[in-house]
Design a protein around this motif. Structure first.
Motif, PDB file in Angstrom:
ATOM      1  N   LEU A   6      22.723 -45.485 -63.866  1.00 58.13           N
ATOM      2  CA  LEU A   6      24.055 -45.657 -64.432  1.00 58.13           C
ATOM      3  C   LEU A   6      24.675 -46.993 -64.062  1.00 58.13           C
ATOM      4  CD1 LEU A   6      25.569 -42.112 -63.955  1.00 58.13           C
ATOM      5  CD2 LEU A   6      24.871 -43.199 -66.076  1.00 58.13           C
ATOM      6  N   SER A   9      24.758 -51.048 -66.102  1.00 62.18           N
ATOM      7  CA  SER A   9      25.603 -51.334 -67.251  1.00 62.18           C
ATOM      8  C   SER A   9      25.564 -52.823 -67.586  1.00 62.18           C
ATOM      9  CB  SER A   9      27.040 -50.919 -66.962  1.00 62.18           C
ATOM     10  OG  SER A   9      27.879 -51.347 -68.003  1.00 62.18           O
ATOM     11  N   ASN A  11      28.003 -54.340 -69.285  1.00 67.60           N
ATOM     12  CA  ASN A  11      29.361 -54.879 -69.287  1.00 67.60           C
ATOM     13  C   ASN A  11      29.701 -55.421 -67.911  1.00 67.60           C
ATOM     14  OD1 ASN A  11      29.412 -53.898 -71.858  1.00 67.60           O
ATOM     15  ND2 ASN A  11      30.763 -52.191 -71.413  1.00 67.60           N
ATOM     16  N   GLU A  14      33.668 -53.717 -66.373  1.00 64.95           N
ATOM     17  CA  GLU A  14      33.668 -52.383 -66.952  1.00 64.95           C
ATOM     18  C   GLU A  14      35.064 -51.781 -66.991  1.00 64.95           C
ATOM     19  OE1 GLU A  14      29.281 -50.767 -65.848  1.00 64.95           O
ATOM     20  OE2 GLU A  14      30.916 -50.281 -64.533  1.00 64.95           O
ATOM     21  N   GLU A  16      36.493 -48.160 -67.282  1.00 63.26           N
ATOM     22  CA  GLU A  16      36.047 -46.768 -67.209  1.00 63.26           C
ATOM     23  C   GLU A  16      36.673 -45.895 -68.280  1.00 63.26           C
ATOM     24  OE1 GLU A  16      36.036 -45.074 -63.347  1.00 63.26           O
ATOM     25  OE2 GLU A  16      35.077 -46.822 -62.459  1.00 63.26           O
ATOM     26  N   PRO A  19      34.414 -45.238 -73.925  1.00 59.58           N
ATOM     27  CA  PRO A  19      33.293 -44.308 -74.049  1.00 59.58           C
ATOM     28  C   PRO A  19      31.972 -45.025 -73.750  1.00 59.58           C
ATOM     29  CG  PRO A  19      34.225 -44.816 -76.207  1.00 59.58           C
ATOM     30  CD  PRO A  19      35.082 -45.495 -75.182  1.00 59.58           C
ATOM     31  N   ILE A  20      30.975 -44.249 -73.395  1.00 62.57           N
ATOM     32  CA  ILE A  20      29.675 -44.799 -72.996  1.00 62.57           C
ATOM     33  C   ILE A  20      28.664 -44.636 -74.119  1.00 62.57           C
ATOM     34  CG2 ILE A  20      27.721 -44.500 -71.415  1.00 62.57           C
ATOM     35  CD1 ILE A  20      29.761 -43.495 -69.350  1.00 62.57           C
ATOM     36  N   LEU A  22      24.674 -44.737 -74.121  1.00 65.00           N
ATOM     37  CA  LEU A  22      23.483 -44.794 -73.291  1.00 65.00           C
ATOM     38  C   LEU A  22      22.343 -45.337 -74.146  1.00 65.00           C
ATOM     39  CD1 LEU A  22      22.289 -44.109 -70.532  1.00 65.00           C
ATOM     40  CD2 LEU A  22      21.792 -41.843 -71.419  1.00 65.00           C
ATOM     41  N   TYR A  46      32.747 -50.207 -76.224  1.00 67.49           N
ATOM     42  CA  TYR A  46      31.993 -49.191 -75.487  1.00 67.49           C
ATOM     43  C   TYR A  46      31.427 -49.776 -74.214  1.00 67.49           C
ATOM     44  CZ  TYR A  46      32.042 -46.722 -79.940  1.00 67.49           C
ATOM     45  OH  TYR A  46      32.435 -46.098 -81.081  1.00 67.49           O
ATOM     46  N   ARG A  47      31.152 -48.909 -73.236  1.00 68.70           N
ATOM     47  CA  ARG A  47      30.378 -49.297 -72.052  1.00 68.70           C
ATOM     48  C   ARG A  47      28.919 -49.091 -72.401  1.00 68.70           C
ATOM     49  NH1 ARG A  47      32.426 -45.742 -67.395  1.00 68.70           N
ATOM     50  NH2 ARG A  47      30.880 -46.917 -66.257  1.00 68.70           N
ATOM     51  N   LEU A  48      28.177 -50.156 -72.477  1.00 68.63           N
ATOM     52  CA  LEU A  48      26.759 -50.096 -72.832  1.00 68.63           C
ATOM     53  C   LEU A  48      25.939 -49.927 -71.569  1.00 68.63           C
ATOM     54  CD1 LEU A  48      26.780 -53.013 -75.393  1.00 68.63           C
ATOM     55  CD2 LEU A  48      27.003 -50.572 -75.864  1.00 68.63           C
ATOM     56  N   MET A  49      25.130 -48.879 -71.516  1.00 69.11           N
ATOM     57  CA  MET A  49      24.342 -48.588 -70.321  1.00 69.11           C
ATOM     58  C   MET A  49      22.871 -48.445 -70.682  1.00 69.11           C
ATOM     59  SD  MET A  49      26.693 -46.085 -68.129  1.00 69.11           S
ATOM     60  CE  MET A  49      27.903 -46.859 -67.115  1.00 69.11           C
TER      61      MET A  49
END
Length: 66
Positions: A6, A9, A11, A14, A16, A19-20, A22, A46-49
């Motif tokens: 996790l 990421s 980004n 980040e 929080e 939305p994520i 994955l 978005y948070r790119l993970m």
């Protein structure tokens, strides 16, 4: 999923509250294939993970699994 996965990421700053998404690489690829996404508007929404699963870009497992 591990905490280490996790924390990969893309980004830098980040948020929080975002939305994520994955990003899981397919056969023969690894998480590096998603680095271009951080230069798109998607990275601001978005948070790119991206993650590497065992056997797909990740280092080999340290011990035998059951």
């Amino acid at each position: 999923m591990t905490r280490r996965a996790l924390e990969t990421s893309m980004n830098e700053a980040e948020d929080e509250a975002l939305p994520i998404i994955l990003c899981i690489a397919g056969f023969g690829d690894n998480a590096d294939m998603f680095t271009g996404l951080k230069q798109t508007p998607l990275a601001h929404l978005y948070r790119l993970m991206p993650i590497n699963l065992p056997g797909f870009g990740a280092p080999p497992l340290e011990q035998e699994t059951t």
